[in-house]
Scaffold this motif. Structure first.
Motif, short mmCIF file in Angstrom:
data_model
loop_
_atom_site.label_atom_id
_atom_site.label_comp_id
_atom_site.label_asym_id
_atom_site.label_seq_id
_atom_site.Cartn_x
_atom_site.Cartn_y
_atom_site.Cartn_z
N GLU A 33 127.58 -33.68 43.25
CA GLU A 33 126.39 -33.23 42.24
C GLU A 33 126.89 -33.76 40.67
OE1 GLU A 33 124.12 -29.69 44.15
OE2 GLU A 33 126.38 -29.22 43.73
N TYR A 54 125.84 -24.78 34.76
CA TYR A 54 126.17 -23.76 35.99
C TYR A 54 127.65 -23.44 35.57
CZ TYR A 54 125.26 -21.18 40.07
OH TYR A 54 124.79 -20.32 40.70
N TYR A 111 114.02 -23.23 34.69
CA TYR A 111 114.98 -23.21 35.56
C TYR A 111 114.55 -23.37 37.10
CZ TYR A 111 119.36 -22.40 38.28
OH TYR A 111 120.53 -22.62 39.12
N LEU A 122 118.98 -28.75 41.30
CA LEU A 122 119.62 -29.45 40.13
C LEU A 122 118.93 -30.72 39.97
CD1 LEU A 122 121.98 -29.89 38.11
CD2 LEU A 122 123.37 -30.46 40.07
N ASP A 171 119.28 -31.84 48.10
CA ASP A 171 119.74 -30.82 47.21
C ASP A 171 118.50 -29.82 46.75
OD1 ASP A 171 121.38 -29.96 44.90
OD2 ASP A 171 119.62 -30.67 43.55
N GLY A 172 118.93 -28.61 46.66
CA GLY A 172 117.78 -27.59 46.52
C GLY A 172 117.40 -26.83 47.55
N SER A 173 118.33 -26.44 48.33
CA SER A 173 118.04 -25.93 49.86
C SER A 173 116.90 -24.78 49.73
CB SER A 173 119.00 -25.60 50.57
OG SER A 173 119.98 -24.99 49.89
N SER A 174 117.09 -23.91 48.84
CA SER A 174 116.17 -22.92 48.72
C SER A 174 114.77 -23.06 48.35
CB SER A 174 116.80 -21.83 47.66
OG SER A 174 116.65 -22.28 46.30
N GLY A 230 115.95 -24.30 39.98
CA GLY A 230 116.95 -24.14 41.01
C GLY A 230 117.03 -25.21 41.95
N ASN A 289 120.86 -20.15 35.50
CA ASN A 289 120.42 -19.10 36.29
C ASN A 289 120.75 -17.64 35.47
OD1 ASN A 289 119.86 -17.07 37.98
ND2 ASN A 289 120.51 -17.98 39.99
N LYS A 341 129.33 -23.05 41.32
CA LYS A 341 129.00 -23.33 42.44
C LYS A 341 128.63 -24.73 42.79
CE LYS A 341 124.49 -22.51 44.97
NZ LYS A 341 123.11 -22.20 44.97
N LEU A 342 128.63 -25.67 41.99
CA LEU A 342 128.10 -27.02 42.28
C LEU A 342 129.55 -27.96 42.60
CD1 LEU A 342 125.67 -27.37 39.33
CD2 LEU A 342 125.20 -26.85 41.72
P1 FDP Z 1 120.61 -24.87 46.67
O1 FDP Z 1 121.88 -24.01 46.66
O2 FDP Z 1 119.31 -24.35 46.81
O3 FDP Z 1 120.84 -26.28 47.27
O4 FDP Z 1 123.76 -27.23 44.74
C1 FDP Z 1 122.92 -26.50 45.12
C2 FDP Z 1 121.94 -25.90 44.36
O5 FDP Z 1 120.65 -25.44 45.11
C3 FDP Z 1 121.28 -26.76 43.16
O6 FDP Z 1 120.52 -27.81 43.48
C4 FDP Z 1 120.79 -25.84 42.14
O7 FDP Z 1 120.82 -26.30 40.67
C5 FDP Z 1 121.57 -24.67 42.23
O8 FDP Z 1 122.20 -24.78 43.66
C6 FDP Z 1 121.10 -23.45 42.20
O9 FDP Z 1 121.83 -22.20 42.52
P2 FDP Z 1 121.43 -20.69 41.93
O10 FDP Z 1 120.53 -20.27 43.04
O11 FDP Z 1 122.82 -20.11 42.17
O12 FDP Z 1 120.67 -20.61 40.61
#
Ligand code: FDP
Length: 340
Positions: free
Chosen positions: A284, A265, A245, A249, A118-121, A247, A212, A278-279
Motif C-alpha cells: 500500500e 493513517y 473517507y 485506500l 484492497d478495501g475488504s470491508s 475506507g 478515520n 494499519k497499512l
Molecule cells: P480494509 O481493511 O477494509 O481492507 O488496508 C486495508 C484498508 O481497508 C484500506 O484500504 C483502508 O484505507 C483502511 O484499511 C481502512 O481502515 P479502517 O477501517 O481502520 O479505517
C-alpha cells in the motif's frame, strides 16, 4: 512526450518502451499480463452483487463451480496469470504469509508485490475497491532462477513501476513507470483500457482530508491538533477542508490525487499489536508513494521519514502513512514535529 487521450493502454506501453532503446520489452509484457488479470477481476467484481440474487448457494454457483470469495478470486487470478508470464522471478501478496514462487522455467528479471483486493470491508456493500501493484528489478542474478525474499524486500524508491486499478463507477487503471502518472478507463463493451487522464498531477493544496476519525481518542495529541486545524474556519487559507473517507485506500487515494487531498493513517494506540498503524509498506504505502511523488505530491510516515526511503524488513511490515498534496503533508509534519 505527447500522449493523446483515447489511445489504448497497449499503445501507451509500446510508445513508452520506444523511449528506451535498451528496453527488452519485458516490463511491457509484465504490465500487459497484469492488465489482463485486472480485467478478469473487474468483470467478477461487477457480478459480485448478483451472487446471491441468481441463487448461488453455499460454495457452489449455478454451474456447479465453487464460488470463491472476491478477495480469494482476485488473489488466485493474479497468482495464476503471473506465475507463468515469464517476466517475474517471485511474488508477494497481501493475502499470503510467505513469498509466492513462479513456475520453474518461467523466471524473469522483475518482482511483483500486490494487494489483490484492497478495501475488504467494502467488498460486500457495493463500495469501490481496488488492486494495487508494485514492481522491482530482481536483486539476485537471473541465472539464479527462482527469486528470493531478498529480491522482494526493496525500498519504494527502487520501484520500476507501481499502480492500481479502481473498481468504481468505472474501472480505471492508474500507473507510473517513472515517467509521470497516467490514468486509463476501461470500456467494458470492448474490454480495453483507453487513456483518459494523461500526466496526472496532484493539486498543490488539499481540498479534502481523509482519516478515520473514529480513532480520534487513540491518536497522538499532535494529529488531533492538526485535524482541529483543518476544521477551523479561515477563508484566506481555504479552510475548513472537507472530510471524505471511503475506507478503501485505493479510492481515497484516487479522489485525493484527482481533486487534491490528504490521506492519513497515523500511528495510534488502538491495538498494541499494530504499533505502526494499519497499512502495509509493500502493498500500500510504497506503491502509492511512488505514484504520488511522480504526480508532484508527497508521502511520509510522520516521524521524519519519507515512505520511499524505508528499507522493508518483512513482507507484511506496517507503516504510518500521510500522503497527498505536498503543502498539506508538510504541514502535518510541522504539527507532528511541534513546529506548529
Ligand atoms: P480494509 O481493511 O477494509 O481492507 O488496508 C486495508 C484498508 O481497508 C484500506 O484500504 C483502508 O484505507 C483502511 O484499511 C481502512 O481502515 P479502517 O477501517 O481502520 O479505517
Amino acid at each position: 512526450m505527447h500522449r493523446p487521450v483515447g489511445i489504448t493502454v497497449s499503445r501507451h506501453i509500446i510508445d513508452s518502451q520506444r523511449l528506451h532503446p535498451e528496453a527488452t520489452g519485458e516490463l511491457s509484457g509484465l504490465l500487459s499480463e497484469l492488465i489482463v488479470a485486472a480485467k478478469t477481476i473487474s468483470a467478477e467484481v461487477n457480478m459480485a452483487g448478483l451472487a446471491d440474487v441468481i441463487g448461488l448457494s453455499g460454495k457452489t454457483n449455478i454451474q456447479g463451480e465453487e464460488v470463491q470469495k472476491m478477495d480469494e478470486f482476485a488473489n488466485n487470478t493474479i497468482k495464476k496469470r503471473m506465475a507463468r508470464c515469464g517476466y517475474i522471478c517471485v511474488m508477494t501478496s497481501e493475502e499470503e504469509e510467505d513469498i509466492i514462487p513462479v513456475t520453474e522455467g518461467y523466471e524473469g528479471k522483475y518482482t511483483l508485490a500486490f494487494d489483490p483486493l484492497d478495501g475488504s470491508s467494502n467488498i460486500d456493500v457495493n463500495v469501490s475497491i481496488g488492486t494495487i501493484f508494485s514492481i522491482h528489478r530482481r536483486r539476485t542474478s537471473l541465472t539464479m532462477g527462482q527469486g528470493t525474499k531478498e529480491d522482494i524486500l526493496q525500498k519504494g524508491s527502487e520501484q520500476v513501476a507501481a499502480g492500481y486499478i479502481i473498481y468504481g463507477s468505472s474501472t480505471m487503471l492508474v500507473f507510473s513507470t517513472g515517467e509521470g502518472v497516467h490514468g486509463f478507463t476501461l470500456d467494458p463493451s470492448v474490454g480495453e483500457f483507453f487513456l483518459s487522464h494523461p500526466d496526472l498531477k496532484i493539486p498543490s493544496k488539499a481540498k479534502y482530508y481523509s482519516i478515520n476519525e473514529g480513532n480520534l481518542n487513540y491518536w497522538d495529541k499532535n494529529i488531533r491538533r492538526y485535524i482541529e486545524h483543518v476544521k477551523e474556519i479561515d477563508k484566506d487559507d481555504d479552510r475548513p477542508l472537507s472530510g471524505r473517507y471511503i475506507g478503501t485506500l485505493v479510492s481515497d487515494f484516487h479522489r485525493n490525487l484527482i481533486s487534491g487531498g490528504i490521506f492519513l493513517y497515523p500511528v495510534d494506540n488502538k491495538n498494541p499489536e499494530k504499533p505502526s498503524g494499519k497499512l502495509r509498506l509493500m502493498y500500500e504505502a510504497a506503491p502509492f508513494a511512488f505514484i504520488i511523488e511522480q504526480a508532484g505530491g508527497k508521502a511520509i510516515t510522520g516521524d521524519g521519514r519519507n515512505i520511499s526511503d524505508i528499507e522493508p524488513e518483512s513482507l507484511h511490515q506496517r507503516v504510518p502513512l500521510i500522503i497527498g498534496c505536498q503543502y498539506d503533508v508538510e504541514l502535518v509534519e510541522d504539527f507532528l514535529m511541534e513546529r506548529k
